[in-house]
Scaffold this motif. Structure first.
Motif, mmCIF file in Angstrom:
data_model
loop_
_atom_site.group_PDB
_atom_site.id
_atom_site.type_symbol
_atom_site.label_atom_id
_atom_site.label_comp_id
_atom_site.label_asym_id
_atom_site.label_seq_id
_atom_site.Cartn_x
_atom_site.Cartn_y
_atom_site.Cartn_z
ATOM 1 N N ARG A 1 14.898 2.802 -22.341
ATOM 2 C CA ARG A 1 14.084 3.915 -21.927
ATOM 3 C C ARG A 1 13.566 4.108 -20.779
ATOM 4 O O ARG A 1 13.123 3.092 -20.189
ATOM 5 C CB ARG A 1 13.209 3.966 -23.416
ATOM 6 C CG ARG A 1 12.523 5.437 -23.289
ATOM 7 C CD ARG A 1 11.638 5.424 -24.640
ATOM 8 N NE ARG A 1 10.476 4.306 -24.407
ATOM 9 C CZ ARG A 1 9.417 4.444 -23.952
ATOM 10 N NH1 ARG A 1 9.090 5.481 -23.393
ATOM 11 N NH2 ARG A 1 8.357 3.571 -23.713
ATOM 12 N N LEU A 2 13.806 5.105 -20.163
ATOM 13 C CA LEU A 2 13.057 5.236 -18.821
ATOM 14 C C LEU A 2 11.784 5.482 -18.721
ATOM 15 O O LEU A 2 11.274 6.532 -19.414
ATOM 16 C CB LEU A 2 13.883 6.550 -18.054
ATOM 17 C CG LEU A 2 13.876 6.303 -16.518
ATOM 18 C CD1 LEU A 2 14.869 5.441 -16.125
ATOM 19 C CD2 LEU A 2 14.323 7.844 -15.823
ATOM 20 N N ALA A 3 11.062 4.447 -18.131
ATOM 21 C CA ALA A 3 9.696 4.557 -18.485
ATOM 22 C C ALA A 3 8.953 4.966 -16.945
ATOM 23 O O ALA A 3 9.289 4.627 -16.041
ATOM 24 C CB ALA A 3 8.983 3.152 -18.784
ATOM 25 N N PHE A 4 7.646 5.674 -17.255
ATOM 26 C CA PHE A 4 7.077 6.041 -15.987
ATOM 27 C C PHE A 4 6.036 4.714 -15.624
ATOM 28 O O PHE A 4 4.942 4.634 -15.671
ATOM 29 C CB PHE A 4 6.121 7.188 -16.179
ATOM 30 C CG PHE A 4 5.454 7.745 -14.911
ATOM 31 C CD1 PHE A 4 6.350 8.497 -14.077
ATOM 32 C CD2 PHE A 4 4.275 7.642 -14.725
ATOM 33 C CE1 PHE A 4 5.813 9.042 -12.913
ATOM 34 C CE2 PHE A 4 3.782 8.251 -13.594
ATOM 35 C CZ PHE A 4 4.769 8.883 -12.685
ATOM 36 N N ASN A 5 6.715 3.557 -14.935
ATOM 37 C CA ASN A 5 6.192 2.508 -14.616
ATOM 38 C C ASN A 5 5.398 2.459 -13.317
ATOM 39 O O ASN A 5 4.535 1.878 -13.167
ATOM 40 C CB ASN A 5 7.073 1.242 -14.770
ATOM 41 C CG ASN A 5 7.594 1.005 -16.030
ATOM 42 O OD1 ASN A 5 6.775 1.045 -17.076
ATOM 43 N ND2 ASN A 5 8.970 0.638 -16.257
ATOM 44 N N HIS A 6 5.947 3.233 -12.377
ATOM 45 C CA HIS A 6 5.372 3.114 -11.169
ATOM 46 C C HIS A 6 4.419 4.232 -10.933
ATOM 47 O O HIS A 6 4.609 5.456 -10.981
ATOM 48 C CB HIS A 6 6.703 3.217 -9.974
ATOM 49 C CG HIS A 6 5.928 3.292 -8.778
ATOM 50 N ND1 HIS A 6 6.046 1.812 -7.843
ATOM 51 C CD2 HIS A 6 5.517 4.051 -7.720
ATOM 52 C CE1 HIS A 6 5.483 2.387 -6.766
ATOM 53 N NE2 HIS A 6 5.190 3.585 -6.745
ATOM 54 N N LYS A 7 3.223 3.660 -10.758
ATOM 55 C CA LYS A 7 2.139 4.855 -10.206
ATOM 56 C C LYS A 7 1.847 4.577 -8.756
ATOM 57 O O LYS A 7 2.181 3.687 -8.032
ATOM 58 C CB LYS A 7 0.949 4.391 -10.875
ATOM 59 C CG LYS A 7 0.752 4.221 -12.250
ATOM 60 C CD LYS A 7 0.675 5.546 -13.143
ATOM 61 C CE LYS A 7 0.648 5.381 -14.540
ATOM 62 N NZ LYS A 7 1.743 4.966 -15.284
ATOM 63 N N PRO A 8 1.454 5.899 -8.079
ATOM 64 C CA PRO A 8 1.353 5.886 -6.674
ATOM 65 C C PRO A 8 0.339 4.761 -6.380
ATOM 66 O O PRO A 8 -0.674 4.662 -6.935
ATOM 67 C CB PRO A 8 1.012 7.281 -6.287
ATOM 68 C CG PRO A 8 1.387 8.168 -7.544
ATOM 69 C CD PRO A 8 1.527 7.237 -8.848
ATOM 70 N N LEU A 9 0.540 4.331 -5.261
ATOM 71 C CA LEU A 9 -0.318 3.316 -4.541
ATOM 72 C C LEU A 9 -1.559 3.848 -3.561
ATOM 73 O O LEU A 9 -1.271 5.253 -3.433
ATOM 74 C CB LEU A 9 0.287 2.370 -3.557
ATOM 75 C CG LEU A 9 1.574 1.632 -4.244
ATOM 76 C CD1 LEU A 9 2.538 0.595 -3.387
ATOM 77 C CD2 LEU A 9 1.224 0.649 -5.654
ATOM 78 N N ILE A 10 -2.368 3.296 -3.151
ATOM 79 C CA ILE A 10 -3.455 3.778 -2.506
ATOM 80 C C ILE A 10 -2.929 4.387 -1.172
ATOM 81 O O ILE A 10 -3.142 5.643 -0.946
ATOM 82 C CB ILE A 10 -4.350 2.489 -1.726
ATOM 83 C CG1 ILE A 10 -4.816 1.895 -2.998
ATOM 84 C CG2 ILE A 10 -5.496 3.253 -1.171
ATOM 85 C CD1 ILE A 10 -5.909 0.560 -2.744
ATOM 86 N N GLY A 11 -1.958 3.821 -0.464
ATOM 87 C CA GLY A 11 -1.085 4.371 0.710
ATOM 88 C C GLY A 11 -0.698 5.583 0.320
ATOM 89 O O GLY A 11 -0.446 6.825 1.265
ATOM 90 N N ASP A 12 0.047 5.692 -0.822
ATOM 91 C CA ASP A 12 0.623 6.800 -1.219
ATOM 92 C C ASP A 12 0.099 8.124 -1.419
ATOM 93 O O ASP A 12 0.012 9.362 -0.919
ATOM 94 C CB ASP A 12 1.541 6.741 -2.624
ATOM 95 C CG ASP A 12 2.720 5.739 -2.396
ATOM 96 O OD1 ASP A 12 3.228 5.561 -1.197
ATOM 97 O OD2 ASP A 12 2.820 4.960 -3.460
ATOM 98 N N SER B 1 5.748 7.487 -0.319
ATOM 99 C CA SER B 1 5.199 7.620 0.933
ATOM 100 C C SER B 1 6.288 7.957 1.810
ATOM 101 O O SER B 1 6.416 9.082 2.798
ATOM 102 C CB SER B 1 4.502 6.587 1.655
ATOM 103 O OG SER B 1 2.987 6.580 0.828
ATOM 104 N N THR C 1 0.703 -1.193 0.060
ATOM 105 C CA THR C 1 0.152 -0.067 0.035
ATOM 106 C C THR C 1 0.793 1.347 0.120
ATOM 107 O O THR C 1 0.396 2.137 -0.734
ATOM 108 C CB THR C 1 -0.898 -0.067 1.317
ATOM 109 O OG1 THR C 1 -0.417 -0.656 2.218
ATOM 110 C CG2 THR C 1 -2.159 -0.518 0.987
ATOM 111 N N PHE C 2 1.949 1.150 0.590
ATOM 112 C CA PHE C 2 2.823 2.497 0.632
ATOM 113 C C PHE C 2 4.108 2.278 -0.016
ATOM 114 O O PHE C 2 4.875 1.378 0.301
ATOM 115 C CB PHE C 2 3.275 2.630 2.271
ATOM 116 C CG PHE C 2 1.899 2.901 3.046
ATOM 117 C CD1 PHE C 2 1.655 4.242 2.913
ATOM 118 C CD2 PHE C 2 1.563 2.210 3.624
ATOM 119 C CE1 PHE C 2 0.375 4.472 3.837
ATOM 120 C CE2 PHE C 2 0.330 2.276 4.371
ATOM 121 C CZ PHE C 2 -0.317 3.621 4.526
#
Lengths: 173, 130
Positions: free
Chosen positions: B6-17, A112, A107-108
């Motif tokens: 190529r540097l990709a924007f793979n990580h999206k913020p998670l719920i906790g973020d 975060s 989740t984090f």
């Protein structure tokens, strides 16, 4: 004459390499003037966060503190107020990271942790400013600005770190 | 060479973020409200030594002369503002502070032991009395 040889482990070399990277980023940032004194992106923290995820807390603490000491020596700020601010910020963000690393990873993410570290960093600095450098309640007026900057750069550094980690891990697979 | 250089924007913020980001934004907004609330002042409290000389309305223009150990400090109230107009102190910090208009603002003349404090509708946290 006896030659003293310091035995270094593979981990020491690793810490040294990562710290060198962090110092490089720290110095790069020091070159650019800031519109507001004290407001800086803190890109060296990307290295600290990255190391925390890849090598654990102990290595991250080493890299962070060594970076503060070495950068201050290179910039001629060792034991100056700038150094003390840098150190107090780094120490408090390490405390924040130590606590936040136990948050569930599903989740984090690093975003975060980056925000927590950024807030802890300005908190550490503002405590020193209030207690030692500017012992006046007027410092309170600066808190919202620093907090806003911490949030902004915390998110950006966190996004960079999180993407760095996912990209590297997907490449290794 | 690996395929994906190529540097990709793979990580999206998670719920906790997202939770942390929203909570932080609220916290920052509250900080701005708390520390940057410049409520207009309505009254002026004047102290000399350890006693309160009086509380005056800021809407009435007047000039006050307060006696201290060095002499008379002259305080002016005008247009919802107040200031030290003249002071017998050597450094003149109190005079240089100029007009005070926000609730919670303070001007102190330490040598002559005179202080001005602007009061709002309700008294806020202040470092003099807390």
């Amino acid at each position: 004459m006896e030659i003293i040889l310091i035995k270094t482990t593979a981990e020491d070399h690793h810490i040294a390499k990562l710290t060198a990277l962090a110092i490089g980023l720290h110095l790069l940032e020091a070159v650019f003037p800031s519109p507001l004194p004290g407001v800086k992106p803190g890109i060296a923290n990307i290295v600290t966060l990255y190391v925390l995820y890849e090598y654990g807390f102990a290595t991250a603490a080493w890299v962070s503190l060594l970076r503060v000491f070495a950068s201050s020596l290179l910039l001629g700020q060792f034991l100056s107020p700038t150094f003390v601010l840098s150190l107090s910020g780094a120490l408090l963000s390490l405390v924040a990271l130590f606590l936040a690393q136990h948050l569930p990873k599903k989740t984090f993410s690093a975003i975060s942790l980056s925000i927590f570290a950024a807030f802890a960093h300005i908190a550490g600095q503002l405590i020193i400013v209030r207690l030692w450098l500017i012992p006046h309640t007027g410092v309170m007026y600066l808190i919202p600005i620093f907090a806003l900057a911490a949030l902004f750069f915390g998110v950006i550094n966190g996004l960079i770190t999180a993407n760095l980690l996912t990209n590297l891990n997907s490449r290794l697979k | 060479m690996p395929k994906n250089t190529r540097l990709a924007f793979n990580h999206k913020p998670l719920i906790g973020d997202w939770l942390v980001i929203v909570a932080s934004m609220v916290a920052v907004a509250v900080m701005f409200q708390q520390f940057w609330s410049f409520a207009p002042a309505s009254q002026l409290k004047i102290r000399q030594g350890n006693q309160i000389i009086g509380t005056y309305d800021l809407n009435q223009a007047r000039e006050l002369r307060i006696k201290g150990p060095l002499g008379e400090s002259i305080i002016v109230i005008n247009n919802g503002q107040a200031r030290f107009k003249q002071s017998p102190c050597p450094n003149q910090y109190c005079v240089h502070q100029g007009w005070l208009s926000h609730a919670g603002q303070v001007a102190i003349c330490l040598p002559n032991q005179v202080s001005l404090q602007l009061m709002g509708a309700k008294s806020k946290y202040d470092s003099l009395n807390y």
